[in-house]
Scaffold this motif. Structure first.
Motif, mmCIF file in Angstrom:
data_model
loop_
_atom_site.group_PDB
_atom_site.id
_atom_site.type_symbol
_atom_site.label_atom_id
_atom_site.label_comp_id
_atom_site.label_asym_id
_atom_site.label_seq_id
_atom_site.Cartn_x
_atom_site.Cartn_y
_atom_site.Cartn_z
ATOM 1 N N ILE A 263 91.133 35.190 -22.779
ATOM 2 C CA ILE A 263 91.334 33.833 -22.252
ATOM 3 C C ILE A 263 91.378 32.827 -23.401
ATOM 4 C CG2 ILE A 263 90.334 34.313 -19.987
ATOM 5 C CD1 ILE A 263 87.743 32.976 -20.922
ATOM 6 N N LEU B 137 86.924 30.607 -26.031
ATOM 7 C CA LEU B 137 85.992 30.198 -24.992
ATOM 8 C C LEU B 137 85.344 28.874 -25.371
ATOM 9 C CD1 LEU B 137 84.372 30.957 -22.387
ATOM 10 C CD2 LEU B 137 82.712 32.071 -23.906
ATOM 11 N N LYS C 188 81.735 31.534 -14.496
ATOM 12 C CA LYS C 188 83.141 31.257 -14.792
ATOM 13 C C LYS C 188 83.283 30.950 -16.271
ATOM 14 C CE LYS C 188 87.163 28.625 -13.183
ATOM 15 N NZ LYS C 188 87.627 27.589 -12.224
ATOM 16 N N TYR C 189 83.979 31.822 -16.990
ATOM 17 C CA TYR C 189 84.285 31.623 -18.408
ATOM 18 C C TYR C 189 85.621 30.892 -18.508
ATOM 19 C CZ TYR C 189 80.959 35.538 -19.132
ATOM 20 O OH TYR C 189 79.866 36.369 -19.145
ATOM 21 N N ILE C 190 85.648 29.790 -19.241
ATOM 22 C CA ILE C 190 86.873 29.000 -19.355
ATOM 23 C C ILE C 190 87.282 28.921 -20.826
ATOM 24 C CG2 ILE C 190 87.963 26.779 -18.876
ATOM 25 C CD1 ILE C 190 85.738 26.301 -16.792
ATOM 26 N N TRP D 229 90.985 31.468 -17.479
ATOM 27 C CA TRP D 229 89.583 31.620 -17.094
ATOM 28 C C TRP D 229 89.351 32.962 -16.397
ATOM 29 C CZ3 TRP D 229 89.215 32.472 -11.922
ATOM 30 C CH2 TRP D 229 90.171 31.903 -11.080
ATOM 31 N N SER E 151 92.452 33.426 -13.830
ATOM 32 C CA SER E 151 93.536 32.464 -13.656
ATOM 33 C C SER E 151 94.885 33.158 -13.567
ATOM 34 C CB SER E 151 93.534 31.465 -14.812
ATOM 35 O OG SER E 151 93.568 32.137 -16.067
#
Length: 456
Positions: free
Chosen positions: A191, A194, A326-328, A333, A361
């Motif tokens: 993603i 981070l 939730k890792y964005i 994500w 996502s």
């Protein structure tokens, strides 16, 4: 028996084998040798013990529950019957009834036949029996949170390291594949960079007033309170006498900090796996929280906590988010949760029953395959099984005291931040707030003698 005499006796009794495997390796005596059996004592026989810890450990071959212990004689007897019935049916022994029942775990720890203990007590009774078990040379499975205070956690970590025992923290999300997969994908850049993590964690409701009640004859209430302040007994503040539903002590500050520690250690531990911060923590914390204005239950309700890390990641935790992590990143994500999993039937999981255990996502993120030269995190099938394996091999379990302590510290300083306005700076090396004596005073609690880790 006086506490210091007990410590002396258990320490002397275990001095001959501290630092060596408690179980003789299978290659020496054979896989099915009785000497290769891990003999276990259960400390605390309530909801989590019955539905999770005993239940998930007793099924492994090469283990034997020799003893159970609880300050509530009814619960100790129920556990003894449960274990006896299991072995009676499994081994086809109609008269099996060998499980020993104790009302004082210190007496149980004197049993030289015991190799290990599982501690499934209320939060305020985690660190002390774990420390005493370590001093007695017993390997330990410890329910989270690791400790009631930061100071207790430091004391426990020192005891485990000095006595070279295997301690596994019960953060069983490490055994759920979706949490490992999410952490691997994040740490391998799927993603992008981070920058934010959002953790969903519900608060607790307020409760009614609870009048004083007579102490049940089967309960040693003074021992149940332990180092916590002396208060009148009420069933709602301890545990139900007629069933094993969710106990009221979970929502009282004398015995814990509510969901920020109750489930918080699970999620902070898992998030640290994905952030590569397992052996450190945030450099600052700030929080807003609502607390009940009346009633017996007094832990936090709705809340928002913000942590900032030296690697540039900001973590927000609130009941307003879906229960999970939730890792964005700057390229997408990943969200991970337990799905519909529960450790017991009374777990408050309504928010997550409809949530996907793993989502992203872009579905292609989850379809990504890790290459042989990318980071592959440790993989286990079962938290209790990993503990048993490490008892035999003397390897480090997946949730050792060092990682458990750091995850618990994150929970505990979050609870402290709820009591103050503004940002608190935190030093991970000294485990002290920077220039904030009032907050530092909350890193430990007064302990009612003769109980408490300070007495050891």
């Amino acid at each position: 028996m006086q506490r210091r005499k007990f410590i002396h006796r258990t320490t002397m009794a275990s001095a001959a084998f501290l630092g060596f495997p408690t179980i003789v390796p299978a290659h020496v005596l054979g896989k099915e040798s009785p000497s290769n059996t891990i003999n276990i004592g259960q400390i605390g026989c309530g909801r989590i013990a019955r539905s999770h810890d005993i239940h998930d450990t007793i099924r492994f071959k090469g283990t034997r529950f020799l003893a159970v212990c609880d300050v509530d004689a009814k619960r100790a007897q129920d556990a003894k019957v449960w274990v006896d019935d299991f072995y009676r049916e499994r081994d086809d022994k109609p008269k099996y009834g060998d499980t020993k029942s104790y009302d004082d775990y210190r007496e149980m720890l004197l049993n030289k036949d015991l190799d290990a203990v599982i501690i499934s007590t209320p939060d305020h009774w985690h660190a002390q029996p774990a420390m005493e078990a370590a001093m007695a040379g017993k390997d330990i499975y410890l329910q989270k949170p690791t400790s009631l205070t930061v100071r207790e956690g430091q004391q426990l970590q020192k005891a485990v390291q000095e006595h070279n025992v295997v301690l596994q923290v019960g953060t069983q999300q490490r055994a759920m594949p979706q949490f490992r997969v999410a952490a691997e994908l994040v740490r391998n850049g799927r993603i992008g960079k981070l920058h934010t993590v959002k953790i969903g964690l519900p608060g607790d409701p307020a409760g009614p007033e609870a009048p004083e009640m007579p102490v049940p004859p089967n309960l040693n209430f003074d021992a149940w309170l332990g180092a916590a302040p002396k208060v009148p007994y009420t069933e709602m503040g301890v545990h139900p006498q007629n069933d094993y539903s969710r106990p009221g002590w979970l929502r009282i500050r004398s015995y814990g900090a509510g969901m920020i520690t109750g489930w918080g250690q699970h999620h902070y531990d898992s998030a640290a796996w994905g952030m590569d911060t397992e052996l450190t923590g945030p450099h600052s914390v700030e929080a807003l929280a609502e607390f009940p204005k009346s009633g017996l239950w007094n832990v936090h309700g709705d809340f928002l906590v913000k942590h900032q890390y030296n690697n540039g990641i900001t973590v927000y935790t609130s009941g307003g988010y879906a229960n999970g992590i939730k890792y964005i990143g700057d390229q997408g994500w990943i969200f991970v949760s337990r799905g519909a999993y529960t450790a017991s039937a009374s777990d408050p999981v309504d928010q997550e029953k409809s949530a996907k255990a793993l989502n992203a996502s872009d579905p292609k993120i989850l379809e990504s395959t890790l290459g042989p030269n990318e980071l592959h995190l440790e993989r286990i099938d079962d938290q209790h099984g990993n503990w048993l394996e490490c008892i035999r091999t003397r390897k480090t379990p997946i949730s050792p005291i060092e990682k458990g302590h750091k995850a618990c510290v994150t929970c505990l300083i979050s609870d402290i931040a709820m009591q103050f306005s503004g940002k608190l700076e935190w030093n991970n090396d000294t485990e002290q707030f920077v220039n904030h004596p009032e907050a530092n005073a909350m890193l430990r609690r007064e302990q009612r003698k003769p109980y408490g880790t300070d007495q050891l």
